[in-house]
Design a protein around this motif. Structure first.
Motif, PDB file in Angstrom:
ATOM      1  N   VAL A  87       0.839  -1.199   0.000  1.00  0.00           N
ATOM      2  CA  VAL A  87       0.000   0.000   0.000  1.00  0.00           C
ATOM      3  C   VAL A  87       0.874   1.249   0.000  1.00  0.00           C
ATOM      4  N   GLN A  88       0.564   2.175  -0.870  1.00  0.00           N
ATOM      5  CA  GLN A  88       1.336   3.416  -1.006  1.00  0.00           C
ATOM      6  C   GLN A  88       0.494   4.622  -0.572  1.00  0.00           C
ATOM      7  N   ASP A  89       1.179   5.604  -0.033  1.00  0.00           N
ATOM      8  CA  ASP A  89       0.545   6.889   0.314  1.00  0.00           C
ATOM      9  C   ASP A  89      -0.665   6.712   1.216  1.00  0.00           C
ATOM     10  N   TYR A  90      -0.476   5.924   2.261  1.00  0.00           N
ATOM     11  CA  TYR A  90      -1.571   5.714   3.218  1.00  0.00           C
ATOM     12  C   TYR A  90      -0.964   5.607   4.615  1.00  0.00           C
ATOM     13  N   ASN A  91      -1.494   6.357   5.554  1.00  0.00           N
ATOM     14  CA  ASN A  91      -1.018   6.321   6.938  1.00  0.00           C
ATOM     15  C   ASN A  91      -1.960   5.458   7.777  1.00  0.00           C
ATOM     16  N   PHE A  92      -1.472   4.284   8.153  1.00  0.00           N
ATOM     17  CA  PHE A  92      -2.297   3.352   8.920  1.00  0.00           C
ATOM     18  C   PHE A  92      -2.417   3.815  10.369  1.00  0.00           C
ATOM     19  N   ARG A  93      -3.614   3.714  10.882  1.00  0.00           N
ATOM     20  CA  ARG A  93      -3.849   4.073  12.275  1.00  0.00           C
ATOM     21  C   ARG A  93      -4.198   2.859  13.140  1.00  0.00           C
ATOM     22  N   LEU A 101      -7.466  -4.036   4.144  1.00  0.00           N
ATOM     23  CA  LEU A 101      -8.431  -4.313   3.085  1.00  0.00           C
ATOM     24  C   LEU A 101      -8.951  -3.019   2.460  1.00  0.00           C
ATOM     25  N   LEU A 102      -9.341  -2.071   3.281  1.00  0.00           N
ATOM     26  CA  LEU A 102      -9.872  -0.820   2.750  1.00  0.00           C
ATOM     27  C   LEU A 102      -8.783  -0.035   2.010  1.00  0.00           C
TER      28      LEU A 102
END
Length: 575
Positions: A87-93, A101-102
């Motif tokens: 996954v790129q350009d996404y900050n997981f919380r 998945l989302l």
């Protein structure tokens, strides 16, 4: 493992109705109940059973950072850690597979499902475009039911949909069940107004146009046809064993205690042996059921395996005096006909595990379908029930009224492969054995708020075994030939080469003796119900008397009648 539900409608009472749907299936996820409303368009709900990232941050429905997409998800994405790195350009919380998945959907769109290794049923609501996207895993481990009455509704269980619509019996499915033992085609249920999303399919629903489209995303047939089967047996064994170990490793990902179910067969015995290799110093509980009848119990084989691994064993006994109450309870959870007393015995394992705080159990489902393990693979009979004698039938057509018989359609399953064995496997995987077993097992595990994981249903294993040569599956009078050779390296030979035992409980004997008064009462109930006109009650009585007089080679048809009587209350509005 959870429950999902949603209503795509502009009706004012949608929110309150969805809340009631969530209450109806709360047993699927008692840890948290979540709700999201896009007022005037959609309500999305979720029942959570916390397994991975048990914090409240991972509660659902889950919203993406922009607030545009709302996800409700049931199941597990076992390879979520590997996929997270893509996954790129996404900050997981969170550390949940839900958020992975989302995030994958944001990056890849609906093609993200091709990347998933797991069991899943999920729906994503697009607030901007007012569209729903929903998908179900390759083999249909996780359920997805829907209705197009009052716009569009979906849920994990039929009972949730039945709360707010009158749904008549699907007479074609019921008649085919009595005459042919069919539990319906992949999109059907026993209810006329309720369908299921077939395994390996996704759907798209547009609020504005009310257009529903269903698309097959897992093309198993093409994958097998484009795959070169491994020519050398030793290479097949090596590759399969490596994948099997990886599959088990992936399914140990959880933030809660795990255990596993054990029978005396080669499948679960191999699972135990490999779990012992993976977790040699961990006291992972094994559960097994028994009835106290040595003609059916598998305890001797189970205990032999336990002595080899020293894993703790919990023996769960099913007594005949429990059957009546347990059958009614499980029937109400199943919503549709289920397999019989073995299913009741299996349900007690989940009840016991749940009472001990165990949320996840593993079992050995799936080996017989991928390695041609049932006895009818040997005699090439067109059967769907294990253990029947040649020429015998599990059904009693003559007790069904002729007008109702005429509604039945004998199932005609696709035969996309040149091999007869592969075509039978294909039928078992997508139309008969596996779909009904997965439904039975999902409901009994969820009835007690426990998650069931099946390492042998990893799609990589099934594709590899299915594509193997016929002679690597059937050798002389031995089924699952290659699997037995693999298992012989880990478990005692008398277990690895033992024939599959079709019967695990004294159902035939109990029905004709200890349970005969109860069975007679349930048969009598059929006379005064919505189902009454389906039966020739004189013939039914004669068949029951014949059974009591010793003509009891099989009890499947008796259980069909009892099962039907137990489900009368589901259709009370149509009497």
């Amino acid at each position: 493992m959870c429950g999902i539900a949603g209503i795509i409608s502009n009706k004012a009472n949608s929110a309150s109705q969805l809340q009631e749907m969530l209450v109806a299936q709360k047993h699927r996820g008692p840890d948290h109940t979540g709700f999201y409303e896009d007022q005037g368009f959609a309500c999305i709900g979720h029942n959570r059973l916390s397994i991975i990232d048990t914090s409240s941050n991972a509660n659902q429905p889950f919203k993406d950072p922009s607030g545009r997409f709302i996800l409700t998800f049931n199941g597990e994405i076992y390879n979520y850690k590997e996929l997270k790195s893509r996954v790129q350009d996404y900050n997981f919380r969170t550390t949940s597979d839900t958020e992975v998945l989302l995030a994958l959907y944001l990056q890849y769109g609906k093609d993200c499902i091709q990347l998933l290794n797991g069991m899943f049923s999920f729906a994503i609501w697009d607030i901007k475009n007012k569209k729903l996207f929903a998908a179900r895993d390759r083999f249909g481990v996780k359920p997805f039911y829907y209705s197009e009455e009052n716009k569009f509704r979906f849920s994990s269980e039929i009972k949730a949909l039945n709360l707010h619509q009158k749904t008549a019996p699907n007479k074609k499915v019921w008649s085919s069940y009595f005459l042919h033992g069919s539990y319906g085609m992949p999109d059907e249920t026993f209810y006329s107004g309720i369908k299921q999303l077939p395994a390996g399919h996704y759907l798209e629903y547009d609020f504005s146009s009310e257009a529903l489209t269903i698309t097959k995303w897992y093309n198993f047939e093409e994958k097998i046809k484009n795959r070169n089967s491994i020519k050398k047996l030793i290479n097949l064994k090596e590759e399969y064993l490596a994948l099997l170990k990886d599959s088990i490793k992936l399914r140990f990902r959880a933030d809660v205690p795990l255990a596993f179910n054990l029978s005396g067969g080669v499948d679960s015995s191999l699972l135990l042996a490999l779990v012992d290799q993976f977790k040699p110093d961990t006291d992972i509980n094994a559960f097994t059921f028994y009835t106290g009848d040595k003609n059916y119990d598998e305890l001797p084989w189970v205990q032999e395996m336990i002595r080899q691994t020293n894993k703790p064993l919990q023996k769960v006994k099913l007594s005949v005096n429990e059957i009546q109450d347990l059958a009614l309870k499980i029937s109400q959870h199943q919503d549709e006909p289920f397999g019989g007393i073995p299913t009741l015995a299996y349900s007690k394992i989940f009840k016991t595990a749940s009472e001990q705080g165990i949320k996840v159990l593993l079992d050995g489902q799936g080996m017989d379908e991928q390695w041609a393990g049932y006895d009818y693979y040997l005699n090439q009979q067109n059967q769907t029930i294990q253990g029947l004698k040649k020429g015998s039938s599990a059904f009693k057509k003559e007790v069904i009224e002729k007008e109702f018989q005429a509604l039945a359609i004998k199932p005609n399953y696709p035969t996309p492969f040149k091999s007869k064995i592969q075509n039978t496997q294909y039928r078992d995987l997508f139309y008969t054995k596996l779909p009904r077993a997965l439904r039975f097992n999902d409901r009994i595990s969820m009835a007690f708020s426990t998650e069931l994981r099946e390492p042998f249903l990893d799609y990589r294993l099934i594709e590899l075994a299915f594509s193997a040569k016929d002679e690597y599956k059937i050798n002389g009078n031995s089924t699952k030939h290659t699997l037995r050779q693999i298992a012989a390296e880990f478990i005692p030979k008398n277990t690895s080469y033992a024939p599959k035992r079709p019967l695990q409980t004294p159902q035939r004997e109990w029905i004709g003796n200890d349970l005969k008064d109860w069975v007679a009462t349930e048969i009598e109930h059929l006379k005064h119900s919505i189902f009454s006109e389906w039966f020739d009650h004189r013939s039914l009585k004669l068949e029951w008397e014949s059974y009591l007089n010793g003509n009891n080679q099989n009890s499947f048809y008796i259980w069909q009648w009892v099962n039907t009587a137990l489900l009368i209350s589901k259709f009370d509005d149509f009497e």
